[in-house]
Design a protein around this motif. Structure first.
Motif, mmCIF file in Angstrom:
data_model
loop_
_atom_site.group_PDB
_atom_site.id
_atom_site.type_symbol
_atom_site.label_atom_id
_atom_site.label_comp_id
_atom_site.label_asym_id
_atom_site.label_seq_id
_atom_site.Cartn_x
_atom_site.Cartn_y
_atom_site.Cartn_z
ATOM 1 N N ALA A 15 0.832 -1.209 0.000
ATOM 2 C CA ALA A 15 0.000 0.000 0.000
ATOM 3 C C ALA A 15 0.865 1.258 0.000
ATOM 4 O O ALA A 15 0.574 2.217 -0.730
ATOM 5 N N LEU A 16 1.932 1.255 0.793
ATOM 6 C CA LEU A 16 2.799 2.434 0.837
ATOM 7 C C LEU A 16 3.560 2.618 -0.476
ATOM 8 O O LEU A 16 3.681 3.739 -0.982
ATOM 9 N N LEU A 17 4.071 1.525 -1.034
ATOM 10 C CA LEU A 17 4.779 1.620 -2.317
ATOM 11 C C LEU A 17 3.839 2.118 -3.413
ATOM 12 O O LEU A 17 4.209 2.984 -4.209
ATOM 13 N N ARG A 18 2.629 1.618 -3.419
ATOM 14 C CA ARG A 18 1.636 2.067 -4.394
ATOM 15 C C ARG A 18 1.379 3.565 -4.226
ATOM 16 O O ARG A 18 1.279 4.303 -5.209
ATOM 17 N N ARG A 19 1.304 4.030 -2.999
ATOM 18 C CA ARG A 19 1.079 5.460 -2.726
ATOM 19 C C ARG A 19 2.252 6.297 -3.228
ATOM 20 O O ARG A 19 2.062 7.341 -3.856
ATOM 21 N N ALA A 20 3.479 5.841 -2.954
ATOM 22 C CA ALA A 20 4.664 6.590 -3.388
ATOM 23 C C ALA A 20 4.726 6.684 -4.905
ATOM 24 O O ALA A 20 4.914 7.775 -5.462
ATOM 25 N N VAL A 21 4.557 5.558 -5.581
ATOM 26 C CA VAL A 21 4.616 5.571 -7.052
ATOM 27 C C VAL A 21 3.455 6.385 -7.609
ATOM 28 O O VAL A 21 3.629 7.165 -8.553
ATOM 29 N N GLY A 22 2.283 6.257 -7.016
ATOM 30 C CA GLY A 22 1.133 7.048 -7.455
ATOM 31 C C GLY A 22 1.377 8.539 -7.326
ATOM 32 O O GLY A 22 1.030 9.324 -8.222
ATOM 33 N N ASN A 23 1.998 8.955 -6.223
ATOM 34 C CA ASN A 23 2.314 10.373 -6.037
ATOM 35 C C ASN A 23 3.319 10.851 -7.083
ATOM 36 O O ASN A 23 3.196 11.960 -7.618
ATOM 37 N N SER A 91 6.857 14.938 -0.423
ATOM 38 C CA SER A 91 7.392 14.699 0.925
ATOM 39 C C SER A 91 6.895 13.354 1.447
ATOM 40 O O SER A 91 7.620 12.656 2.162
ATOM 41 N N ILE A 92 5.691 12.970 1.076
ATOM 42 C CA ILE A 92 5.174 11.641 1.430
ATOM 43 C C ILE A 92 6.010 10.567 0.738
ATOM 44 O O ILE A 92 6.353 9.551 1.346
ATOM 45 N N VAL A 93 6.360 10.794 -0.524
ATOM 46 C CA VAL A 93 7.233 9.854 -1.242
ATOM 47 C C VAL A 93 8.535 9.667 -0.472
ATOM 48 O O VAL A 93 8.976 8.540 -0.233
ATOM 49 N N ARG A 94 9.165 10.769 -0.091
ATOM 50 C CA ARG A 94 10.440 10.674 0.634
ATOM 51 C C ARG A 94 10.264 9.900 1.937
ATOM 52 O O ARG A 94 11.094 9.056 2.287
ATOM 53 N N SER A 95 9.193 10.138 2.672
ATOM 54 C CA SER A 95 8.949 9.430 3.936
ATOM 55 C C SER A 95 8.794 7.930 3.708
ATOM 56 O O SER A 95 9.352 7.119 4.453
ATOM 57 N N ILE A 96 8.037 7.558 2.693
ATOM 58 C CA ILE A 96 7.824 6.142 2.394
ATOM 59 C C ILE A 96 9.126 5.476 1.968
ATOM 60 O O ILE A 96 9.452 4.380 2.431
ATOM 61 N N VAL A 97 9.883 6.124 1.114
ATOM 62 C CA VAL A 97 11.147 5.561 0.644
ATOM 63 C C VAL A 97 12.127 5.422 1.811
ATOM 64 O O VAL A 97 12.797 4.395 1.962
#
Length: 115
Positions: A15-23, A91-97
């Motif tokens: 779910a988090l990876l999907r969110r990061a790539v989606g962003n 910034s959400i992408v950076r947090s997830i990564v």
């Protein structure tokens, strides 16, 4: 148009990876030149997986590259669509990564290619 290339196996929270790539894709679409192609590519280098999202559009100024993943930063007015963006997506992408032990980076050239 969106194209994909490459592949890899990655241990991650789906779910988090999907969110990061989606962003990343959403941001690429927002800033892409009309009629251009957005490319998602995946590759492995030893034990690391790299996911690139590339678009053609207005380049990001070199002085702004280190701010791209900061909360609420939206760049100059010509790149910003403030009515469609909160300035939190990258910034959400950076947090997830970071949560997954990785790092988020950006490069943008004078040719308009931003990755």
């Amino acid at each position: 148009r969106i194209t994909t290339a490459g592949g890899a196996t990655l241990v991650a929270d789906v779910a988090l990876l999907r969110r990061a790539v989606g962003n990343l894709v959403s941001n690429a679409i927002r800033h892409a030149r009309s009629g251009s192609t957005i490319t998602l590519s995946v590759r492995t280098d030893g034990s690391h997986v790299t996911i690139d999202v590339a678009n053609e559009g207005e380049p990001i100024a070199a002085s702004d590259l280190d701010k791209v993943f900061d909360r609420f930063w939206r760049g100059d007015r010509s790149r910003s669509a403030s009515e469609h963006s909160s300035g939190l997506g990258l910034s959400i992408v950076r947090s997830i990564v970071t949560l997954h032990g990785g790092r988020a980076t950006v490069r943008s050239g004078p040719d308009g290619l931003t990755v």
